[in-house]
Every structure is written in C-alpha cells, then in structure tokens.
Scaffold this active site. Sequence first.
Site, short mmCIF file in Angstrom:
data_model
loop_
_atom_site.label_atom_id
_atom_site.label_comp_id
_atom_site.label_asym_id
_atom_site.label_seq_id
_atom_site.Cartn_x
_atom_site.Cartn_y
_atom_site.Cartn_z
N ASN A 55 0.83 -1.22 0.00
CA ASN A 55 0.00 0.00 0.00
C ASN A 55 0.85 1.26 0.00
O ASN A 55 0.43 2.30 -0.48
CB ASN A 55 -0.89 0.00 1.25
CG ASN A 55 -1.58 1.33 1.48
OD1 ASN A 55 -2.41 1.75 0.67
ND2 ASN A 55 -1.22 2.02 2.56
N ASP A 94 1.86 7.10 0.41
CA ASP A 94 0.77 6.27 -0.11
C ASP A 94 0.86 6.11 -1.62
O ASP A 94 0.73 7.08 -2.37
CB ASP A 94 -0.57 6.93 0.27
CG ASP A 94 -1.73 5.98 0.10
OD1 ASP A 94 -1.65 4.86 0.66
OD2 ASP A 94 -2.70 6.33 -0.60
N ASP A 103 -1.11 -6.61 3.41
CA ASP A 103 -1.07 -5.63 4.49
C ASP A 103 -1.84 -4.38 4.06
O ASP A 103 -1.74 -3.94 2.92
CB ASP A 103 0.41 -5.26 4.75
CG ASP A 103 0.56 -4.24 5.86
OD1 ASP A 103 0.31 -4.61 7.02
OD2 ASP A 103 0.91 -3.09 5.56
N HIS A 155 -6.59 0.10 2.59
CA HIS A 155 -6.06 1.41 2.17
C HIS A 155 -5.60 1.39 0.71
O HIS A 155 -5.38 2.45 0.12
CB HIS A 155 -4.94 1.83 3.12
CG HIS A 155 -5.41 1.78 4.54
ND1 HIS A 155 -6.22 2.73 5.08
CD2 HIS A 155 -5.25 0.83 5.50
CE1 HIS A 155 -6.53 2.40 6.32
NE2 HIS A 155 -5.95 1.25 6.61
N GLU A 202 -5.95 -7.90 4.69
CA GLU A 202 -6.12 -7.18 5.97
C GLU A 202 -7.03 -5.98 5.71
O GLU A 202 -6.59 -4.84 5.60
CB GLU A 202 -4.77 -6.72 6.53
CG GLU A 202 -4.85 -6.38 8.01
CD GLU A 202 -4.01 -5.18 8.39
OE1 GLU A 202 -3.55 -4.45 7.49
OE2 GLU A 202 -3.85 -4.93 9.59
C1 ARE Z 1 5.28 3.42 12.94
C2 ARE Z 1 5.06 4.18 14.24
C3 ARE Z 1 4.06 5.30 14.04
C4 ARE Z 1 4.53 6.22 12.91
C5 ARE Z 1 4.76 5.39 11.66
C6 ARE Z 1 5.37 6.22 10.53
O1 ARE Z 1 4.59 3.28 15.23
O2 ARE Z 1 3.97 6.05 15.24
O3 ARE Z 1 3.53 7.18 12.63
O4 ARE Z 1 5.69 4.33 11.94
O5 ARE Z 1 6.58 6.73 10.92
C7 ARE Z 1 3.12 -1.22 11.71
C8 ARE Z 1 3.02 -0.71 13.14
C9 ARE Z 1 2.95 0.79 13.19
C10 ARE Z 1 4.13 1.39 12.43
C11 ARE Z 1 3.99 0.90 10.98
C12 ARE Z 1 5.06 1.46 10.05
O6 ARE Z 1 1.84 -1.27 13.72
O7 ARE Z 1 3.03 1.19 14.56
O8 ARE Z 1 4.07 2.79 12.50
O9 ARE Z 1 4.13 -0.53 10.97
O10 ARE Z 1 6.32 1.15 10.48
C13 ARE Z 1 -5.16 0.43 10.59
C14 ARE Z 1 -4.99 -0.21 9.21
C15 ARE Z 1 -4.27 -1.53 9.27
C16 ARE Z 1 -2.94 -1.39 10.03
C17 ARE Z 1 -3.20 -0.79 11.39
C18 ARE Z 1 -1.90 -0.52 12.14
O11 ARE Z 1 -6.29 -0.37 8.60
O12 ARE Z 1 -4.01 -1.95 7.95
O13 ARE Z 1 -3.90 0.48 11.26
N1 ARE Z 1 -2.25 -2.68 10.15
C19 ARE Z 1 -1.14 -3.07 9.24
C20 ARE Z 1 -0.11 -3.95 9.92
C21 ARE Z 1 0.71 -3.14 10.90
C22 ARE Z 1 1.51 -2.10 10.13
C23 ARE Z 1 0.78 -1.49 9.01
C24 ARE Z 1 -0.46 -1.93 8.60
C25 ARE Z 1 1.50 -0.53 8.17
O14 ARE Z 1 -0.71 -5.06 10.47
O15 ARE Z 1 1.57 -3.95 11.66
O16 ARE Z 1 1.87 -1.04 11.05
O17 ARE Z 1 2.15 -1.28 7.15
C26 ARE Z 1 -9.55 0.64 13.48
C27 ARE Z 1 -9.59 0.82 11.96
C28 ARE Z 1 -8.44 0.06 11.31
C29 ARE Z 1 -7.14 0.48 11.93
C30 ARE Z 1 -7.14 0.23 13.42
C31 ARE Z 1 -5.85 0.75 14.04
O18 ARE Z 1 -9.89 -0.68 13.82
O19 ARE Z 1 -10.83 0.36 11.43
O20 ARE Z 1 -8.44 0.34 9.91
O21 ARE Z 1 -6.07 -0.31 11.36
O22 ARE Z 1 -8.25 0.93 14.01
O23 ARE Z 1 -5.75 0.31 15.29
#
Ligand code: ARE
Length: 522
Positions: free
Chosen positions: A138, A204, A234, A238, A264
């Site tokens: 993404n 993005d 992942d 988005h 996801e």
């Molecule tokens: C890190 C730092 C952040 C900083 C960012 C950029 O922690 O503070 O802003 O870097 O510098 C993982 C970590 C993040 C990390 C990111 C990038 O969890 O902490 O950020 O990697 O390094 C939404 C999305 C869902 C996503 C979650 C996190 O819809 O797709 O947010 N999950 C996936 C993975 C994660 C990963 C990412 C995506 C990014 O599984 O491990 O992040 O690739 C509601 C909404 C959901 C939302 C959820 C959030 O339920 O409906 O959509 O999920 O709340 O809790």
Amino acid sequence: MTYFGKRARQILLSTATVIGLALAVAGQSGTVATAAPRLAASVVPAGAITTQSVGMQMFMWPWVSLQTECTYVLGPEHIDWIMVSPPQEDITGPQWWTHYQPVSYSLNSQLGTERQFTDMVSACNDAGVKVIVDAVINHMSASNSGVGFDNTAYTKYSYPGLYDSADFHAGLATIDPNNYCGTRISNFSDPFQVTHCELLGLSDLATEKPSVRQTIADYLNHLIDLGVAGFRIDAAKHIGLDDLTAIHGLLNPVNGQPPYFVQESIGTARYNSAWTGNGDVFAWDYQALFANMFNGQANYLISSPVVNNILGNPDNTVIMVSNHDTERSDSSHPTITYEDYKKYQAASEFLLADPRGKPMLYTGYSYLTKDSGPTQDSSGFYLPATCPAGSKAAVQQKSYPVGTYVCMERWTGIKGMIQWRHEVASAPQTNAAVSGKLASFTRGTGFFAINASQTFIKGSLTKTVKTGLPKGTYCDVISGGATAKRGGKCIGTTVVVDSKGKAKITLASMTALALDKSNKLK
Ligand code: ARE
C-alpha cells in the site's frame, strides 16, 4: 510428489537427521539455525487452503531458522501453511515495524538474504508447508530520507528504480481527482481518506496507476517465482478493493490457480464480504470476541447466533486468537497473548477445534516494549530463533527471557490438536453443550472439551458429558500429543467412554481435552 510421497520423504529425512534433531528440536534450549541441506526444486504443495488446513503466523522468524523449523517441525507435524514477515528491504532501526516501511523490493533484510529466503521457501515447500508472504504494497516509508538495510538511498517519495513522486497520491497534480488529501488518515470511516491519504504518515502509492500496479505485481510475481504460494495483503483496505483486484489479476498462477490472498481489510463481516472475490479476509470482530470467550462468555465457544453474525462466510475467513498487532494492543482491544500463559495455550487449542473458519495460530517472540524488534547481530541481521528449553516448557513457565521465541509449534497440545483437526476434517459440530464454564462438542470422530474458567473451582471441574464417540478407552491428544498412545498405553490422560457415548472428564481451569478415533486404545 504426491502427498503420501511428501510425508514418506519427511519421515526418511527425520530418520536420517536424528542426531541433528537431538540438538535442534528435541526440546533442548538453543538456536534452531543449523544449516539444512538445500532440498529439491521448489514446488508449492498441491491443494487449496481450506477450513481443514492449519496455518501459523511465524512473526519475525529469520529465514535460516524457519528453514530448519519447516523441515524438522512444521512439516512433520502437518502445518499446512505459514505466514512469514515482510521480506523486502526496509528502513533500518531496532523496531519490528521497520519491516512495514519498504524502501525497495530487494529481498535482503534483517530477516536474511534473498538466498536464505529462497532456501527457506524450498525447504518449506518440500516439507509440505505453503509459504504466505506478508506483502506491504500500500505504501513505502514514512521517513523523509535515509539509506535502507540493503543500502538503497531513498526519500519519502522517491525509490530508485521503482517509484518517483508522481507514483504517490501526495505527488499527483492538484487537479487530479486522486490527489493527496493533504493529511494522514484521521477518519477511518471516510472511504476517500482511507484509500488516498497516508496511513500513519506512510507515503501512499497511487495504486490506481497502471504502472504502479505493474511494479507491485512484478514484486509479487518474483516471490511466486521463488515458490511462494500467496500473500497476506497488508493494509488492503487502504489500497482499495478495485486497485487490489486489478493487481491480483496481474499475478502469475500458482499450481494453475490465482495465488492465495488473505486481505487485511479490517472491518465487520459485512464490510469484509465485498473483498472475498480476491480470496480470504481476517475475522477481525471474531478475534476481538475471542478474549471474551475466555473471560466469562463460554457460550460463545459453541455455535451461537452472536458469533455467527460477526464471523462472515467461514470458507473465506481466517480466524485467529492474536496477530502481531493485537498482541501489542492496549485494553481497548483485549487480546490473549503469550503472556497469558495457560489461557493462550487453551485458546489456541480451541481455535484448532473450532469449525468456524480457517485457523491461523500465532507465534512471535518475547519483548520488553511493544516496539522492540528481535535482537540483531553486529551486521544488523536478526539472531537465529531460540526456543525455550524443553518442548513443553513454553507453557509451563510464565515468562520468557526477552528475545526468546515463543515456539508454539513445539507445544505438545498444539501438535495433538493439529492432528485432531486433520482427522475430523469437515465434520460439523454436534452435541454442543455448555455447563458452567465447561464447553464441549463432537466433530465426527473427534470430541473436544475445555474449561474456560479463569479461576480454580476446587482445583478443577469434573463433569459427565456426551462425547458422541463409540464406547472405548481414548488417549487425550492435548496431554499426549499427536501420537497419544504408545505400547498399549496413553502418554497423557486416559478417558473412558461408556456404551451411551458419555464420559466423566476432569479439567483444571484453562485446560482442554481432545479425543479422536486414531488415539483410541481399545
Ligand atoms: C510506525 C510508528 C508510528 C509512525 C509510523 C510512521 O509506530 O507512530 O507514525 O511508523 O513513521 C506497523 C506498526 C505501526 C508502524 C507501521 C510502520 O503497527 O506502529 O508505525 O508498521 O512502520 C489500521 C490499518 C491496518 C494497520 C493498522 C496498524 O487499517 O491496515 O492500522 N495494520 C497493518 C499492519 C501493521 C503495520 C501497518 C499496517 C503498516 O498489520 O503492523 O503497522 O504497514 C480501526 C480501523 C483500522 C485500523 C485500526 C488501528 O480498527 O478500522 O483500519 O487499522 O483501528 O488500530
């Protein structure tokens, strides 16, 4: 190779490597990175991932360790698929989440080199274990500039050989209807923000552009060429459904079929159903309910309208106790984790007994803070995975030394339940009953019972329950493992089923028991 041929080969391999096994697997403490020989050419195991399959997320397992774990543990115990952490080059840093900030599609990362990745995939395929890759497509990184793990120099909107600013929503012309919305996502209910703004500030990708879609597809096709069976997508939500569907259409087939997708797309079952044209989704709300099932809501453990409503179509739904995000979540999203000790084991065993979806077990590592990644060596690579001493030790001790891998795949009860799930196959749940905190049910030639009480009631619960099994003496596979009878005796608990199919069972809190035809003594 036929399935039987594969299994027969595993047995030969296991026999031939008995000495290596003694060190690497037989419950001893120590690394599991002993070099395994490169096996046959990589052919993805035949067959689809179904509700009868067992999957496991091997979070942050380095490739060298995973290679031997597939050959000596995951394959022989009949894990059907594993989900591995993102393999592409990422930003550097000690946090695990650096892997979710790609800077190129080179396959050299803290998890290992491309050669190590390829060897791991070959070994897993040869052991009958499909490899599903966590695909971060993404977005790219959030940091303004830097040098990645494999020495790629990047800026937030420029990645040499892959993307420049016009490939990101932030870089599109202001009159372009897909132009960047000007901020990171703040409203997750706004479809335009969700697909056009920046998740957590990550650059993005403009996935509506054919060239961007093709670049992503080239990366995924390279992984397919190396023997990968499919992908966890992942942040699928988005990317957007239309764009992801288009990317899916650009991918090479695996064994004549489109590659497996588990998306996801966090949301309700209703929201998720739209995505199932591309493959599977995660049962997000069901995962959230899981903690309640083991916290006073034992009736959810058996067929219940509440659960069925939030689950979605079981044939397209991956169910889990936890994943790498929920494991680190706060009290607003309660999750059962390895720190919950016996409860984690019981919940994971129940997942394997549950007919409501495709189970994905989760195993990661013990950490000090939520951000901490695995320990790196002086070159930045993660140290080989180290399992706790003793094959059952993981659930007998309440805390793991920081950095130790949890190694759920080695627990006796999990091995027993993997065998049990394959034995009961697609048999539906019958004789479902809840008595206090004790839930029990039959599935074909198998019976499962669990005491979901968190507190001891005079040490344990004793009940006489209907098993639905023929009269006989059975060996419990949770205390005894996949082969729970040996030399005419049970290794673990013995259970007698009477002529009416009833049995008196005793279960301590947060423990389970499972019987099946192949572990019937007489
Ligand atoms: C890190 C730092 C952040 C900083 C960012 C950029 O922690 O503070 O802003 O870097 O510098 C993982 C970590 C993040 C990390 C990111 C990038 O969890 O902490 O950020 O990697 O390094 C939404 C999305 C869902 C996503 C979650 C996190 O819809 O797709 O947010 N999950 C996936 C993975 C994660 C990963 C990412 C995506 C990014 O599984 O491990 O992040 O690739 C509601 C909404 C959901 C939302 C959820 C959030 O339920 O409906 O959509 O999920 O709340 O809790």
